[in-house]
Design a protein around this motif. Structure first.
Motif, PDB file in Angstrom:
ATOM      1  N   ARG A 231      -3.655  40.791  14.513  1.00 18.63           N
ATOM      2  CA  ARG A 231      -2.987  41.806  15.333  1.00 18.63           C
ATOM      3  C   ARG A 231      -1.772  41.147  15.992  1.00 18.63           C
ATOM      4  O   ARG A 231      -1.915  40.302  16.888  1.00 18.63           O
ATOM      5  CB  ARG A 231      -3.952  42.338  16.388  1.00 18.63           C
ATOM      6  CG  ARG A 231      -3.310  43.266  17.415  1.00 18.63           C
ATOM      7  CD  ARG A 231      -4.238  43.477  18.587  1.00 18.63           C
ATOM      8  NE  ARG A 231      -5.281  44.433  18.320  1.00 18.63           N
ATOM      9  CZ  ARG A 231      -6.397  44.532  19.030  1.00 18.63           C
ATOM     10  NH1 ARG A 231      -6.619  43.683  20.011  1.00 18.63           N
ATOM     11  NH2 ARG A 231      -7.303  45.449  18.747  1.00 18.63           N
ATOM     12  N   SER A 232      -0.573  41.519  15.542  1.00 19.58           N
ATOM     13  CA  SER A 232       0.622  40.867  16.083  1.00 19.58           C
ATOM     14  C   SER A 232       1.876  41.653  15.721  1.00 19.58           C
ATOM     15  O   SER A 232       1.868  42.487  14.809  1.00 19.58           O
ATOM     16  CB  SER A 232       0.746  39.447  15.512  1.00 19.58           C
ATOM     17  OG  SER A 232       1.090  39.494  14.140  1.00 19.58           O
ATOM     18  N   VAL A 244      -3.773  44.209  10.618  1.00 15.86           N
ATOM     19  CA  VAL A 244      -4.120  44.084   9.205  1.00 15.86           C
ATOM     20  C   VAL A 244      -5.348  43.186   9.081  1.00 15.86           C
ATOM     21  O   VAL A 244      -5.687  42.442  10.002  1.00 15.86           O
ATOM     22  CB  VAL A 244      -2.950  43.499   8.373  1.00 15.86           C
ATOM     23  CG1 VAL A 244      -1.762  44.440   8.387  1.00 15.86           C
ATOM     24  CG2 VAL A 244      -2.559  42.116   8.893  1.00 15.86           C
ATOM     25  N   LEU A 245      -5.999  43.259   7.948  1.00 19.04           N
ATOM     26  CA  LEU A 245      -7.153  42.425   7.659  1.00 19.04           C
ATOM     27  C   LEU A 245      -6.791  41.402   6.589  1.00 19.04           C
ATOM     28  O   LEU A 245      -6.221  41.753   5.550  1.00 19.04           O
ATOM     29  CB  LEU A 245      -8.339  43.274   7.186  1.00 19.04           C
ATOM     30  CG  LEU A 245      -9.032  44.101   8.273  1.00 19.04           C
ATOM     31  CD1 LEU A 245      -9.954  45.141   7.650  1.00 19.04           C
ATOM     32  CD2 LEU A 245      -9.809  43.199   9.234  1.00 19.04           C
ATOM     33  N   ILE A 246      -7.148  40.125   6.855  1.00 19.47           N
ATOM     34  CA  ILE A 246      -6.797  39.022   5.960  1.00 19.47           C
ATOM     35  C   ILE A 246      -8.041  38.170   5.718  1.00 19.47           C
ATOM     36  O   ILE A 246      -8.794  37.858   6.662  1.00 19.47           O
ATOM     37  CB  ILE A 246      -5.669  38.159   6.556  1.00 19.47           C
ATOM     38  CG1 ILE A 246      -4.375  38.957   6.577  1.00 19.47           C
ATOM     39  CG2 ILE A 246      -5.478  36.870   5.788  1.00 19.47           C
ATOM     40  CD1 ILE A 246      -3.195  38.177   7.085  1.00 19.47           C
ATOM     41  N   ALA A 247      -8.270  37.780   4.475  1.00 29.36           N
ATOM     42  CA  ALA A 247      -9.395  36.894   4.148  1.00 29.36           C
ATOM     43  C   ALA A 247      -9.226  35.563   4.861  1.00 29.36           C
ATOM     44  O   ALA A 247      -8.119  35.014   4.947  1.00 29.36           O
ATOM     45  CB  ALA A 247      -9.477  36.689   2.643  1.00 29.36           C
ATOM     46  N   PHE A 285     -12.653  39.587  15.956  1.00 30.13           N
ATOM     47  CA  PHE A 285     -12.726  40.826  15.199  1.00 30.13           C
ATOM     48  C   PHE A 285     -12.867  40.508  13.711  1.00 30.13           C
ATOM     49  O   PHE A 285     -11.965  39.925  13.101  1.00 30.13           O
ATOM     50  CB  PHE A 285     -11.479  41.677  15.436  1.00 30.13           C
ATOM     51  CG  PHE A 285     -11.366  42.208  16.840  1.00 30.13           C
ATOM     52  CD1 PHE A 285     -12.313  43.100  17.337  1.00 30.13           C
ATOM     53  CD2 PHE A 285     -10.325  41.829  17.661  1.00 30.13           C
ATOM     54  CE1 PHE A 285     -12.211  43.587  18.633  1.00 30.13           C
ATOM     55  CE2 PHE A 285     -10.211  42.316  18.954  1.00 30.13           C
ATOM     56  CZ  PHE A 285     -11.155  43.196  19.442  1.00 30.13           C
ATOM     57  N   CYS A 286     -14.005  40.890  13.129  1.00 30.88           N
ATOM     58  CA  CYS A 286     -14.288  40.655  11.714  1.00 30.88           C
ATOM     59  C   CYS A 286     -14.793  41.944  11.087  1.00 30.88           C
ATOM     60  O   CYS A 286     -15.355  42.801  11.760  1.00 30.88           O
ATOM     61  CB  CYS A 286     -15.346  39.561  11.541  1.00 30.88           C
ATOM     62  SG  CYS A 286     -14.881  37.944  12.166  1.00 30.88           S
ATOM     63  N   GLU A 287     -14.619  42.048   9.779  1.00 30.85           N
ATOM     64  CA  GLU A 287     -15.007  43.275   9.090  1.00 30.85           C
ATOM     65  C   GLU A 287     -16.508  43.359   8.839  1.00 30.85           C
ATOM     66  O   GLU A 287     -17.199  42.346   8.727  1.00 30.85           O
ATOM     67  CB  GLU A 287     -14.275  43.358   7.749  1.00 30.85           C
ATOM     68  CG  GLU A 287     -14.704  42.288   6.759  1.00 30.85           C
ATOM     69  CD  GLU A 287     -14.106  42.476   5.378  1.00 30.85           C
ATOM     70  OE1 GLU A 287     -13.624  43.569   5.068  1.00 30.85           O
ATOM     71  OE2 GLU A 287     -14.128  41.497   4.592  1.00 30.85           O
ATOM     72  N   CYS A 348      -4.385  37.004  16.759  1.00 30.62           N
ATOM     73  CA  CYS A 348      -5.048  38.240  17.181  1.00 30.62           C
ATOM     74  C   CYS A 348      -5.360  38.197  18.664  1.00 30.62           C
ATOM     75  O   CYS A 348      -6.269  37.493  19.089  1.00 30.62           O
ATOM     76  CB  CYS A 348      -6.327  38.478  16.380  1.00 30.62           C
ATOM     77  SG  CYS A 348      -7.111  40.049  16.761  1.00 30.62           S
ATOM     78  N   HIS A 349      -4.633  38.957  19.412  1.00 29.96           N
ATOM     79  CA  HIS A 349      -4.943  39.109  20.841  1.00 29.96           C
ATOM     80  C   HIS A 349      -4.065  40.231  21.384  1.00 29.96           C
ATOM     81  O   HIS A 349      -2.870  40.293  21.092  1.00 29.96           O
ATOM     82  CB  HIS A 349      -4.669  37.819  21.614  1.00 29.96           C
ATOM     83  CG  HIS A 349      -5.241  37.827  23.001  1.00 29.96           C
ATOM     84  ND1 HIS A 349      -4.574  38.390  24.054  1.00 29.96           N
ATOM     85  CD2 HIS A 349      -6.407  37.369  23.491  1.00 29.96           C
ATOM     86  CE1 HIS A 349      -5.306  38.267  25.152  1.00 29.96           C
ATOM     87  NE2 HIS A 349      -6.412  37.656  24.836  1.00 29.96           N
TER      88      HIS A 349
END
Length: 353
Positions: A231-232, A244-247, A285-287, A348-349
């Motif tokens: 998150r940025s 967005v979500l990143i591995a 935050f994780c999926e 992410c913050h």
């Protein structure tokens, strides 16, 4: 020839000591020590066995002289007590060869399958006569919990629970939909032999504070493909959305995030909800499990049958396939991570820009 299974490796053997991966002194589980000298059911000092193709000599055998315990991943305590040396519940082995010394805690088969979060020793003493008997010839599912033990998932009531203790019907807190019900929890164990053959299966270690101030709150281990939320403003400029979500594998090299090369046996757990959600794991935050085509292939046909039995619409329900955030992959994901590193920005913050 006899084969001994379930040798729990530790960095040293000492009395009144707590062993856990968090303490850094619990290494993992080795299987398949082979020796003709085990045929009599006894372990003797100076016996030689072969483990993973390497020969070791038993230098020292110790036993409990006061009570100790194994703590399972679900918090259950299983004690071991002083006993006759003809039938011990646990023995402690120090072994060596010309180049190294190793230390093992060996439980008897009476414990059965055992996912170990912690071991606590009491008083220890050298065995009398330099030999001891212990039954450990059955290959039980004994593993040290890595990804799961100690990884806390935020519940809907605001408390935290270890992910391995989650049950179907529990409510977990999600970023978008508040409390959501757990529909299925499943796991997969990856032994060290598999990780040596396929290094890409090794877990990724995310140290506390690596994603942002106090994010995660505690060190976190996830599978390489497990996605975390970025998150940025950098994400916003690159992808027209701030989240967005990143591995995790694409974040290696940023702020101490790295592949864990020390892991032996690893258990990866999946948490399935009605939708793909973003959970709080150790404050990061994780999926949750995304049950798209790739997720179904990785779980395998038998597991998908189990899930389908619980949720008859799971294969075709659109909500199971829709991602909670855009999934950024490959080169674009690595470029995003490098831009954060280069510009010294949080991944992410809410307060990071």
């Amino acid at each position: 020839m006899a084969t001994i299974f379930d040798l729990i490796e530790v960095t040293y053997i000492s009395q009144h000591t707590t062993y856990s991966q968090a303490n850094g002194n619990l290494l993992g589980v080795a299987d398949g020590a082979v020796s003709s000298e085990f045929d009599d059911g006894e372990f003797d000092e100076r016996d030689v066995f072969v483990l993973d193709g390497v020969a070791y000599r038993i230098d020292l055998i110790q036993e409990p002289s006061s009570s100790g315990r194994f703590t399972a991943a679900d918090g259950t305590n299983l004690s071991f007590d002083p006993q006759s040396e003809s039938n011990l519940d646990v023995i402690f082995l120090t072994v060596s060869n010309a180049s190294e010394t190793r230390h093992f805690i060996l439980p008897s088969d009476r414990y059965g399958d055992l996912k170990i979060a912690e071991i606590r020793t009491g008083e220890l003493t050298d065995v009398g006569g330099s030999d001891a008997a212990l039954v450990s010839t059955r290959n039980d599912d004994v593993s040290v919990v890595c990804f799961c033990a100690g990884t806390k998932i935020r519940l809907g009531n605001g408390s935290d629970i270890a992910v391995e203790a989650l049950k179907i019907g529990d409510d977990v807190e999600t970023l978008d939909r508040g409390a959501q019900t757990v529909r299925w929890v499943g796991g997969r164990s990856v032994p060290v032999t598999t990780m040596l053959r396929y290094p890409k299966l090794r877990p990724v270690f995310i140290p506390s504070g690596a994603l942002g101030p106090n994010v995660p709150e505690h060190d976190l281990y996830v599978s390489p493909q497990h996605r975390v939320l970025v998150r940025s403003r950098i994400a916003g400029r690159m992808f027209e959305t701030d989240e967005v979500l990143i591995a995790a594998k694409h974040l290696v090299g940023v702020n101490g995030i790295r592949t864990d090369q020390s892991a032996w046996n690893v258990t990866y757990l999946h948490v399935l909800l009605d939708h793909h959600e973003i959970l709080l794991a150790n404050g990061a935050f994780c999926e949750s499990l995304l049950l798209g085509p790739q997720g179904q292939r990785s779980l395998g046909a038998q597991t998908m049958k189990e899930i389908a039995h619980l949720l008859s619409v799971v294969r075709d329900h659109p909500s199971c396939h829709a991602s909670a955030r855009p999934l950024i992959q490959g080169r674009r994901a690595r470029r995003l991570a490098q831009r954060h590193l280069r510009n010294r920005k949080c991944l992410c913050h809410p307060g990071c820009a």
